[in-house]
Design a protein around this motif. Structure first.
Motif, PDB file in Angstrom:
ATOM      1  N   ALA A 194      31.056 -49.576   7.420  1.00 45.91           N
ATOM      2  CA  ALA A 194      30.424 -49.279   6.135  1.00 45.91           C
ATOM      3  C   ALA A 194      28.908 -49.228   6.266  1.00 45.91           C
ATOM      4  O   ALA A 194      28.257 -48.338   5.746  1.00 45.91           O
ATOM      5  N   GLU A 195      28.343 -50.217   6.946  1.00 47.34           N
ATOM      6  CA  GLU A 195      26.892 -50.266   7.030  1.00 47.34           C
ATOM      7  C   GLU A 195      26.466 -50.789   8.387  1.00 47.34           C
ATOM      8  O   GLU A 195      27.012 -51.768   8.880  1.00 47.34           O
ATOM      9  N   MET A 196      25.507 -50.124   8.964  1.00 44.84           N
ATOM     10  CA  MET A 196      24.909 -50.596  10.205  1.00 44.84           C
ATOM     11  C   MET A 196      23.406 -50.588   9.997  1.00 44.84           C
ATOM     12  O   MET A 196      22.847 -49.586   9.568  1.00 44.84           O
ATOM     13  N   VAL A 197      22.764 -51.702  10.289  1.00 50.60           N
ATOM     14  CA  VAL A 197      21.303 -51.748  10.210  1.00 50.60           C
ATOM     15  C   VAL A 197      20.788 -52.699  11.281  1.00 50.60           C
ATOM     16  O   VAL A 197      21.289 -53.811  11.426  1.00 50.60           O
ATOM     17  N   SER A 233      25.270 -49.124  22.329  1.00 50.69           N
ATOM     18  CA  SER A 233      25.442 -48.552  20.992  1.00 50.69           C
ATOM     19  C   SER A 233      25.698 -49.640  19.967  1.00 50.69           C
ATOM     20  O   SER A 233      26.329 -50.665  20.267  1.00 50.69           O
ATOM     21  N   SER A 234      25.273 -49.403  18.748  1.00 53.43           N
ATOM     22  CA  SER A 234      25.554 -50.342  17.663  1.00 53.43           C
ATOM     23  C   SER A 234      27.062 -50.486  17.430  1.00 53.43           C
ATOM     24  O   SER A 234      27.506 -51.447  16.799  1.00 53.43           O
ATOM     25  N   GLU A 235      27.848 -49.538  17.955  1.00 49.83           N
ATOM     26  CA  GLU A 235      29.312 -49.627  17.820  1.00 49.83           C
ATOM     27  C   GLU A 235      29.877 -50.883  18.493  1.00 49.83           C
ATOM     28  O   GLU A 235      30.997 -51.282  18.203  1.00 49.83           O
ATOM     29  N   ILE A 236      29.120 -51.511  19.395  1.00 47.35           N
ATOM     30  CA  ILE A 236      29.633 -52.732  20.044  1.00 47.35           C
ATOM     31  C   ILE A 236      29.752 -53.864  19.022  1.00 47.35           C
ATOM     32  O   ILE A 236      30.493 -54.808  19.227  1.00 47.35           O
ATOM     33  N   PHE A 237      29.035 -53.751  17.891  1.00 46.80           N
ATOM     34  CA  PHE A 237      29.098 -54.806  16.869  1.00 46.80           C
ATOM     35  C   PHE A 237      30.291 -54.623  15.927  1.00 46.80           C
ATOM     36  O   PHE A 237      30.605 -55.524  15.157  1.00 46.80           O
ATOM     37  N   GLY A 238      30.917 -53.428  15.984  1.00 48.50           N
ATOM     38  CA  GLY A 238      32.066 -53.167  15.119  1.00 48.50           C
ATOM     39  C   GLY A 238      31.700 -53.317  13.665  1.00 48.50           C
ATOM     40  O   GLY A 238      30.647 -52.856  13.220  1.00 48.50           O
ATOM     41  N   VAL A 239      32.574 -53.974  12.906  1.00 48.96           N
ATOM     42  CA  VAL A 239      32.302 -54.206  11.493  1.00 48.96           C
ATOM     43  C   VAL A 239      31.529 -55.524  11.416  1.00 48.96           C
ATOM     44  O   VAL A 239      32.113 -56.600  11.290  1.00 48.96           O
ATOM     45  N   ALA A 240      30.212 -55.421  11.512  1.00 52.93           N
ATOM     46  CA  ALA A 240      29.387 -56.632  11.603  1.00 52.93           C
ATOM     47  C   ALA A 240      29.453 -57.432  10.305  1.00 52.93           C
ATOM     48  O   ALA A 240      29.581 -56.874   9.216  1.00 52.93           O
ATOM     49  N   ARG A 241      29.372 -58.740  10.464  1.00 53.21           N
ATOM     50  CA  ARG A 241      29.423 -59.609   9.273  1.00 53.21           C
ATOM     51  C   ARG A 241      28.042 -60.100   8.880  1.00 53.21           C
ATOM     52  O   ARG A 241      27.887 -60.792   7.889  1.00 53.21           O
ATOM     53  N   THR A 285      23.753 -60.863  17.560  1.00 55.14           N
ATOM     54  CA  THR A 285      24.948 -60.544  16.761  1.00 55.14           C
ATOM     55  C   THR A 285      26.179 -60.508  17.679  1.00 55.14           C
ATOM     56  O   THR A 285      26.108 -59.916  18.766  1.00 55.14           O
ATOM     57  N   PRO A 286      27.287 -61.147  17.256  1.00 58.38           N
ATOM     58  CA  PRO A 286      28.480 -61.120  18.121  1.00 58.38           C
ATOM     59  C   PRO A 286      28.965 -59.702  18.419  1.00 58.38           C
ATOM     60  O   PRO A 286      28.959 -58.849  17.537  1.00 58.38           O
ATOM     61  N   VAL A 287      29.354 -59.503  19.670  1.00 57.55           N
ATOM     62  CA  VAL A 287      29.888 -58.209  20.105  1.00 57.55           C
ATOM     63  C   VAL A 287      31.381 -58.215  19.769  1.00 57.55           C
ATOM     64  O   VAL A 287      32.144 -59.004  20.342  1.00 57.55           O
ATOM     65  N   ARG A 288      31.769 -57.388  18.792  1.00 61.52           N
ATOM     66  CA  ARG A 288      33.151 -57.418  18.296  1.00 61.52           C
ATOM     67  C   ARG A 288      33.568 -55.993  17.921  1.00 61.52           C
ATOM     68  O   ARG A 288      33.671 -55.654  16.746  1.00 61.52           O
TER      69      ARG A 288
END
Ligand code: GDP
Length: 325
Positions: free
Chosen positions: A285-288, A126-134, A142-145
């Motif tokens: 806030a945003e996931m893409v 899931s994209s949720e593994i990226f948390g609040v991506a920077r 992308t770091p898994v955070r």
């Protein structure tokens, strides 16, 4: 004829996946929980699917089933699907959305060693593994955070998939961004919007109460995401793949499109209210996502655009209302 085992078969993606695999001529098996209320309806809709009762938290049962069924393809779709629930039950979430993946990959690896036949595993990440991506868009580097117990459990499953891949198991982690359909439960904002928009369209009155209207999501069409998982299972090698459309819309845009499709027109604004109770303490806030790798290596691409997803979901909810009436 390939034999496939699907965990989480009664969910949105599980149903679409079973349909696609059956259409391909596969022998489809699914794991269902004893208390899964959707199991009986699933069994009558798909009589050719073999359902097996088992609990994801019961490692011995999971290992036993994989050993008995001897699948060629194993799709791990099961787990907790709500971030909010994961805050209430972080340990259970870790067991069902995290540890169970390790049990399944270990069982698949042992089966492969025993039979000498490849067992291709797909982890529905899931994209949720990226948390609040920077960084935007998010891709496989992308770091898994993660920032929620749900994201952390999914991150563990994603990492253990990589561990078993390096041990020689064909395992893919499909990092799925939001993917919707008329089969979404109304706990997700998209279906909540389309179900309410259909009612407002029919009565000309009513309100759609929402939380964060400015949250942006990359919303795709669920059957496309299921197709990506099948392509991944049948690809030469396992790997990580982001599955996303690369386009984002706000919750407000989704609401506007749905209400307009339901026939409310420019008056759509009068039917939307923000309810502070629905704002999340910790919201992404945003996931893409950038699905470039899946496009190149799997030949995958999304086939249904935003307007069409909204339209299909609203039409379905309008039809449900008509049938009820
Ligand atoms: P998620 O991305 O997996 O959490 O999927 P959801 O569909 O539950 O939420 C998508 C976004 O919509 C999040 O940023 C929510 O904060 C936002 N949102 C705004 N209003 C609502 C609402 O009434 N219900 C839900 N579920 N989400 C809402």
């Amino acid at each position: 004829m390939p034999r496939a085992l699907i965990t989480g078969i009664t969910g949105q993606d599980g149903g679409y996946l079973a349909e696609q695999l059956l259409a391909d001529g596969a022998d489809v098996h699914g794991l269902v929980h004893e208390q899964d209320e959707a199991a009986a309806a699933f069994a009558s809709s798909y009589p050719s699917v073999s359902l097996h009762v088992g609990d994801l938290a019961d490692g011995d049962r999971l290992r036993g089933l994989v050993g008995e069924i001897e699948p060629d393809e194993l799709y791990n779709l099961a787990g907790i699907s709500s971030v909010a629930f994961s805050w209430e039950h972080p340990v259970l979430t870790a067991e069902l959305s995290g540890v169970a993946a390790a049990v399944l990959f270990q069982a698949a690896f042992r089966l492969q060693e025993r039979t000498g036949r490849q067992v291709a595993c797909v982890q529905a990440s899931s994209s949720e593994i990226f948390g609040v991506a920077r960084t935007f868009p998010q891709d496989e580097s992308t770091p898994v955070r993660p920032v929620s117990p749900y994201g952390a459990a999914k991150a563990y499953a994603h990492h253990i998939a990589g561990v078993y891949r390096s041990k020689g198991l064909h395992v893919t982690s499909c990092i799925l961004f939001n993917h919707e359909s008329p089969r979404r439960p109304t706990t997700f904002v998209t279906r909540k919007i389309t179900a309410t928009a259909a009612r407002i369209g029919a009565d000309g009155s009513g309100v759609l109460r929402l939380g964060n209207l400015e949250a942006r999501r990359d919303w795709g069409w669920a059957p496309d995401y299921v197709d990506a998982m099948v392509r991944a299972a049948r690809h030469d090698v396992g790997g990580d793949f982001v599955i996303a459309t690369g386009r984002t819309h706000t919750v407000a845009e989704f609401a506007e499109a749905a209400l307009r499709h339901a026939g409310v027109g420019d008056a759509w604004r009068d039917h939307v209210e923000v309810d502070p109770e629905l704002l999340r303490p910790m919201d992404t806030a945003e996931m893409v996502g950038d699905a470039g790798k899946a496009r190149r290596e799997l030949g995958w691409e999304p086939t249904v655009d935003f307007e069409e997803i909204v339209g299909r979901m609203v039409d379905h909810d309008v039809e449900l209302l008509r049938k009820d009436a």
